[in-house]
Design a protein around this motif. Structure first.
Motif, PDB file in Angstrom:
ATOM      1  N   CYS A 154       6.657   9.816 -14.101  1.00  0.00           N
ATOM      2  CA  CYS A 154       7.605   8.706 -13.999  1.00  0.00           C
ATOM      3  C   CYS A 154       7.965   8.130 -15.366  1.00  0.00           C
ATOM      4  O   CYS A 154       8.980   7.467 -15.519  1.00  0.00           O
ATOM      5  CB  CYS A 154       7.063   7.608 -13.098  1.00  0.00           C
ATOM      6  N   GLY A 155       7.107   8.367 -16.365  1.00  0.00           N
ATOM      7  CA  GLY A 155       7.429   7.901 -17.711  1.00  0.00           C
ATOM      8  C   GLY A 155       7.066   6.455 -18.003  1.00  0.00           C
ATOM      9  O   GLY A 155       7.347   5.958 -19.089  1.00  0.00           O
ATOM     10  N   THR A 156       6.413   5.780 -17.067  1.00  0.00           N
ATOM     11  CA  THR A 156       6.013   4.395 -17.306  1.00  0.00           C
ATOM     12  C   THR A 156       5.120   4.304 -18.550  1.00  0.00           C
ATOM     13  O   THR A 156       5.283   3.409 -19.380  1.00  0.00           O
ATOM     14  CB  THR A 156       5.266   3.831 -16.083  1.00  0.00           C
ATOM     15  N   ALA A 185       7.186   4.693 -21.743  1.00  0.00           N
ATOM     16  CA  ALA A 185       8.042   3.525 -21.978  1.00  0.00           C
ATOM     17  C   ALA A 185       7.237   2.360 -22.545  1.00  0.00           C
ATOM     18  O   ALA A 185       7.754   1.546 -23.300  1.00  0.00           O
ATOM     19  CB  ALA A 185       8.735   3.120 -20.695  1.00  0.00           C
ATOM     20  N   ASN A 186       5.971   2.263 -22.167  1.00  0.00           N
ATOM     21  CA  ASN A 186       5.141   1.153 -22.623  1.00  0.00           C
ATOM     22  C   ASN A 186       4.334   1.485 -23.873  1.00  0.00           C
ATOM     23  O   ASN A 186       3.642   0.627 -24.399  1.00  0.00           O
ATOM     24  CB  ASN A 186       4.157   0.752 -21.524  1.00  0.00           C
ATOM     25  N   ARG A 208      -0.581   0.210 -16.824  1.00  0.00           N
ATOM     26  CA  ARG A 208       0.735   0.263 -16.197  1.00  0.00           C
ATOM     27  C   ARG A 208       0.917   1.475 -15.286  1.00  0.00           C
ATOM     28  O   ARG A 208       1.785   1.466 -14.425  1.00  0.00           O
ATOM     29  CB  ARG A 208       1.816   0.288 -17.283  1.00  0.00           C
ATOM     30  N   PRO A 212       1.281   3.906 -12.452  1.00  0.00           N
ATOM     31  CA  PRO A 212       1.213   3.726 -11.001  1.00  0.00           C
ATOM     32  C   PRO A 212       0.188   4.631 -10.331  1.00  0.00           C
ATOM     33  O   PRO A 212      -0.130   4.438  -9.160  1.00  0.00           O
ATOM     34  CB  PRO A 212       2.629   4.046 -10.529  1.00  0.00           C
ATOM     35  N   GLU A 266      -2.761   4.980 -11.845  1.00  0.00           N
ATOM     36  CA  GLU A 266      -3.978   4.510 -12.504  1.00  0.00           C
ATOM     37  C   GLU A 266      -4.617   5.593 -13.364  1.00  0.00           C
ATOM     38  O   GLU A 266      -5.831   5.692 -13.462  1.00  0.00           O
ATOM     39  CB  GLU A 266      -4.970   3.917 -11.493  1.00  0.00           C
ATOM     40  N   GLU A 309       5.316  -7.309 -15.171  1.00  0.00           N
ATOM     41  CA  GLU A 309       6.081  -6.681 -16.257  1.00  0.00           C
ATOM     42  C   GLU A 309       7.578  -6.631 -15.944  1.00  0.00           C
ATOM     43  O   GLU A 309       8.384  -6.412 -16.835  1.00  0.00           O
ATOM     44  CB  GLU A 309       5.539  -5.286 -16.570  1.00  0.00           C
ATOM     45  N   ARG A 328       4.600   3.558  -4.064  1.00  0.00           N
ATOM     46  CA  ARG A 328       4.099   4.666  -4.889  1.00  0.00           C
ATOM     47  C   ARG A 328       3.409   4.094  -6.121  1.00  0.00           C
ATOM     48  O   ARG A 328       3.608   4.555  -7.229  1.00  0.00           O
ATOM     49  CB  ARG A 328       5.260   5.601  -5.277  1.00  0.00           C
ATOM     50  N   ASP A 329       2.593   3.087  -5.893  1.00  0.00           N
ATOM     51  CA  ASP A 329       2.011   2.352  -7.002  1.00  0.00           C
ATOM     52  C   ASP A 329       0.594   1.911  -6.656  1.00  0.00           C
ATOM     53  O   ASP A 329       0.390   0.994  -5.866  1.00  0.00           O
ATOM     54  CB  ASP A 329       2.898   1.130  -7.301  1.00  0.00           C
ATOM     55  N   ARG A 330      -0.369   2.580  -7.277  1.00  0.00           N
ATOM     56  CA  ARG A 330      -1.765   2.216  -7.023  1.00  0.00           C
ATOM     57  C   ARG A 330      -2.118   0.861  -7.623  1.00  0.00           C
ATOM     58  O   ARG A 330      -3.041   0.199  -7.159  1.00  0.00           O
ATOM     59  CB  ARG A 330      -2.679   3.245  -7.681  1.00  0.00           C
ATOM     60  N   GLN A 331      -1.406   0.487  -8.673  1.00  0.00           N
ATOM     61  CA  GLN A 331      -1.724  -0.777  -9.332  1.00  0.00           C
ATOM     62  C   GLN A 331      -1.624  -1.949  -8.369  1.00  0.00           C
ATOM     63  O   GLN A 331      -2.324  -2.944  -8.508  1.00  0.00           O
ATOM     64  CB  GLN A 331      -0.792  -1.022 -10.525  1.00  0.00           C
ATOM     65  N   MET A 353      12.152   7.927  -9.797  1.00  0.00           N
ATOM     66  CA  MET A 353      11.217   9.035 -10.048  1.00  0.00           C
ATOM     67  C   MET A 353      11.645  10.275  -9.279  1.00  0.00           C
ATOM     68  O   MET A 353      11.653  11.373  -9.774  1.00  0.00           O
ATOM     69  CB  MET A 353       9.806   8.659  -9.614  1.00  0.00           C
ATOM     70  N   ARG A 396      10.911   5.829 -14.425  1.00  0.00           N
ATOM     71  CA  ARG A 396      10.634   4.601 -13.702  1.00  0.00           C
ATOM     72  C   ARG A 396      10.818   3.408 -14.630  1.00  0.00           C
ATOM     73  O   ARG A 396      10.366   3.439 -15.775  1.00  0.00           O
ATOM     74  CB  ARG A 396       9.192   4.661 -13.208  1.00  0.00           C
ATOM     75  N   ALA A 450       9.969   0.390 -16.531  1.00  0.00           N
ATOM     76  CA  ALA A 450       8.591   0.100 -16.931  1.00  0.00           C
ATOM     77  C   ALA A 450       8.371  -1.358 -17.301  1.00  0.00           C
ATOM     78  O   ALA A 450       7.302  -1.912 -17.065  1.00  0.00           O
ATOM     79  CB  ALA A 450       8.191   0.985 -18.093  1.00  0.00           C
ATOM     80  N   GLU A 451       9.392  -1.984 -17.865  1.00  0.00           N
ATOM     81  CA  GLU A 451       9.164  -3.322 -18.409  1.00  0.00           C
ATOM     82  C   GLU A 451      10.508  -4.017 -18.593  1.00  0.00           C
ATOM     83  O   GLU A 451      11.506  -3.383 -18.902  1.00  0.00           O
ATOM     84  CB  GLU A 451       8.472  -3.177 -19.764  1.00  0.00           C
ATOM     85  N   ARG A 468      12.825  -1.288 -20.455  1.00  0.00           N
ATOM     86  CA  ARG A 468      12.261  -0.103 -21.087  1.00  0.00           C
ATOM     87  C   ARG A 468      11.942   0.920 -20.015  1.00  0.00           C
ATOM     88  O   ARG A 468      11.520   0.574 -18.912  1.00  0.00           O
ATOM     89  CB  ARG A 468      10.949  -0.453 -21.805  1.00  0.00           C
ATOM     90  N   ALA A 469      12.161   2.160 -20.352  1.00  0.00           N
ATOM     91  CA  ALA A 469      11.822   3.259 -19.454  1.00  0.00           C
ATOM     92  C   ALA A 469      11.728   4.515 -20.292  1.00  0.00           C
ATOM     93  O   ALA A 469      12.021   4.483 -21.489  1.00  0.00           O
ATOM     94  CB  ALA A 469      12.902   3.416 -18.388  1.00  0.00           C
ATOM     95  N   GLU A 470      11.292   5.602 -19.659  1.00  0.00           N
ATOM     96  CA  GLU A 470      11.387   6.877 -20.357  1.00  0.00           C
ATOM     97  C   GLU A 470      12.420   7.717 -19.639  1.00  0.00           C
ATOM     98  O   GLU A 470      12.407   7.811 -18.411  1.00  0.00           O
ATOM     99  CB  GLU A 470      10.055   7.638 -20.368  1.00  0.00           C
TER     100      GLU A 470
END
Lengths: 245, 349
Positions: free
Chosen positions: A41-43, A46-47, A93, A95, A97, B124, B174-177, B212, B240, B242-243, B254-256
């Motif tokens: 995903c690139g998170t 990006a961070n 960050r 997703p 982990e 974020e 889709r986010d474990r956080q 994604m 995704r 990101a911030e 921000r993203a990639e």
């Protein structure tokens, strides 16, 4: 089903990922908690402050370890992994982990152990020396804009004016306004620190990357140790004497 | 003739109630709000994917079928506070502001649905901190002519129409956080639909979707995705969000760009968070009152996902719709009809 058999990454070690470095990395206790597949995903990128300024990508680190190609891993251990700043933004960050920072940490230790790090770290000899001898990573005068592409305009401005600022701050700044450390540690603190380097095996490890440096530092340490041991004995004797009275 | 208790007046519950009533059963429909229609009405959903037909064209007939059927007793602003007994005779206490009543039911259908994920915890993204970071349900309200902005997409900060809009996919999914590793199953198509609606209304605007994977598995979804790219020039970037930060009073994300392998910064006027689906408060409450099993994420767990998808862990208590997990409106209506058939068959014996 136990956690170990559930993790497809652990299973792949024996099956398809045959390389020595790959196996060594996967054996590290941190890996299981640092890699749970990757969404691409690139998170993390990006961070990542390192990815913004250097040739480094935490996503690539994860993908590389999922693929397990030995040549790529070796190349990384010799180069790109040393660009990570170990800030752990990726970990907090991601997703999934995942923690590219932890993978990199494990890879760095293995790279040092396996003799892959010397070339990448050659430029850090002065830093290593300062850490070993004074307990400082960096001295302000070691910082120049060329070495830090991530500096903003404010930092560059401050850096260019540092000599004038020192003059203004302290009249008669010692040593021509040059400083060789960020802060001063007491002799005894340095002695203790160096004992820890030695006892923990850290010095030996550093020696695999910077052999000449460690030889020099060790000589210095021995002299200092003698001096400090004598001082300690002196203090002990004084203490004994005062007790007897 | 036995009476059925249906908990939840959203799409699924309404469909269940009207199907059962049409078959001649008596139904008590309990809804915690003072309106029927659930999230569709609450957030004034405007148009539905993939056909872009008005949500009202779907929800209004479903509501009407319930309100016009004399076999259905609607309890608005009510909660089921306790249930005793077992199949085929349950005693349920229904409470509202006027007091408590106890009724006997042959079966209970739980259709308590979902809540939109609250993106405040994804700090974020700055939702709640930056006014122009909004959720997709807030955009639905804005795009609806009966909504707060009378159909105009306006920046909450200054009331102006944004020119550059970014949509973040998978917010709270889709986010474990945040503890939600599952897919919300609707975010992709809803964002594509909203992007088209925005481009249709404001052809000069630029809409960027940060994703994604585009999961276009529903009827006509993939075609809608193609239309968004080809006809409306919506820009889909694989990375995704990101911030989000504020730079010179403008939102900066921000993203990639993962296909190009490069981190990017992007200044935009508004960011829409495609917030996913979380187990609703009503669902969590119902699970507690009825003592039925939930899955890891709070949704209700079927007795057997394949073989008895509408039966809860307790005999005589049935589950349907988005309280089982993320589900679109089309499938909620199917679920409502399916559970009604199941209950009718059971009560007939």
């Amino acid at each position: 089903m136990s956690e170990e058999t559930k993790n497809p990454i652990t299973e792949k070690i024996e099956n398809t990922k045959g390389g020595h470095f790959y196996k060594e990395i996967m054996k590290d206790f941190r890996i299981k908690e640092s890699l749970h597949g990757c969404l691409n995903c690139g998170t993390c990128v990006a961070n990542c402050p390192a990815a913004a300024f250097y040739d480094y990508s935490p996503r690539e680190v994860c993908q590389m370890m999922i693929e397990g190609d030995e040549e790529t891993i070796e190349e990384y251990m010799k180069g790109k992994i040393w660009n990570c700043a170990q800030c752990y933004s990726c970990k907090y960050r991601c997703p999934k982990e995942n923690s590219a920072a932890d993978i990199v940490m494990a890879m760095r230790e293995i790279a040092v152990r396996e003799g892959l790090a010397a070339e990448a770290l050659a430029g850090y000899t002065r830093i290593a020396k300062l850490v070993l001898t004074r307990g400082n990573q960096l001295a302000p005068d070691m910082l120049s804009p060329d070495a830090f592409p991530d500096w903003g305009p404010r930092m560059i401005e401050l850096s260019s004016k540092k000599m004038e600022m020192r003059e203004e701050l302290f009249e008669g700044f010692p040593g021509m306004n040059v400083v060789d450390r960020a802060w001063a540690a007491e002799d005894y603190t340095i002695y203790e620190m160096q004992k820890i380097w030695e006892e923990s095996g850290a010095l030996e490890k550093v020696g695999t990357v910077f052999p000449f440096l460690v030889d020099i530092v060790q000589e210095d340490m021995e002299d200092k140790a003698e001096e400090m041991d004598a001082k300690i004995e002196e203090k002990k004797a004084k203490l004994e004497a005062s007790k007897k009275k | 003739m036995k009476t059925v208790l249906v908990i939840g007046g959203g799409v699924t519950g309404l469909k269940t109630a009207s199907e059962l009533a049409e078959m001649g059963y008596n139904v008590s429909l309990v809804e915690k709000e003072d309106y029927l229609g659930g999230q569709v009405v609450r957030h004034k959903y405007y148009k539905l994917a993939p056909d872009l037909r008005l949500a009202g064209d779907v929800i209004d007939p479903v509501i009407k079928a319930v309100e016009s059927n004399s076999n259905i007793k609607v309890h608005k602003h009510s909660h089921v506070v306790s249930v005793s007994g077992s199949a085929p005779e349950f005693k349920a206490k229904i409470k509202n502001s006027k007091g408590e009543t106890e009724e006997t039911f042959g079966a209970i259908v739980v259709a308590t649905g979902f809540d939109h994920f609250d993106p405040t915890v994804k700090q974020e993204y700055g939702y709640g901190r930056f006014k122009d970071v909004v959720t997709n349900s807030e955009v639905e309200e804005m795009l609806n002519p009966n909504g707060p902005t009378k159909g105009e997409l306006k920046r909450p900060s200054d009331g102006k129409v944004p020119k550059k809009i970014a949509i973040f996919q998978c917010v709270g999914s889709r986010d474990r956080q945040v503890g939600n590793p599952y897919c919300c199953r609707v975010g992709c198509v809803v964002s594509t639909k909203q992007a088209i609606e925005i481009k249709e209304k404001y052809p000069d605007s630029e809409v960027y979707v940060y994703y994604m994977d585009m999961r276009m598995f529903g009827r006509g979804w993939e075609e809608l995705y193609g239309k968004a790219m080809e006809e409306y020039e919506v820009i889909f970037t694989r990375g995704r969000g990101a911030e989000v930060t504020l730079k010179n009073q403008q939102l900066s994300l921000r993203a990639e760009e993962t296909i190009m392998d490069r981190p990017i910064q992007h200044s935009v006027d508004m960011i829409i968070l495609a917030a996913g689906m979380a187990a609703g408060d009503g669902t969590i409450e119902a699970a507690k009152v009825l003592g039925i099993k939930q899955n890891d994420y709070g949704f209700l767990a079927p007795k057997d996902d394949f073989l008895s998808p509408n039966e809860s862990s307790k005999s005589g208590i049935y589950i349907a719709g988005a309280d089982k997990g993320p589900m679109d409106i089309e499938n909620c209506i199917v679920e409502g009809a399916a559970v009604a058939a199941k209950v009718a068959g059971k009560l007939k014996n």
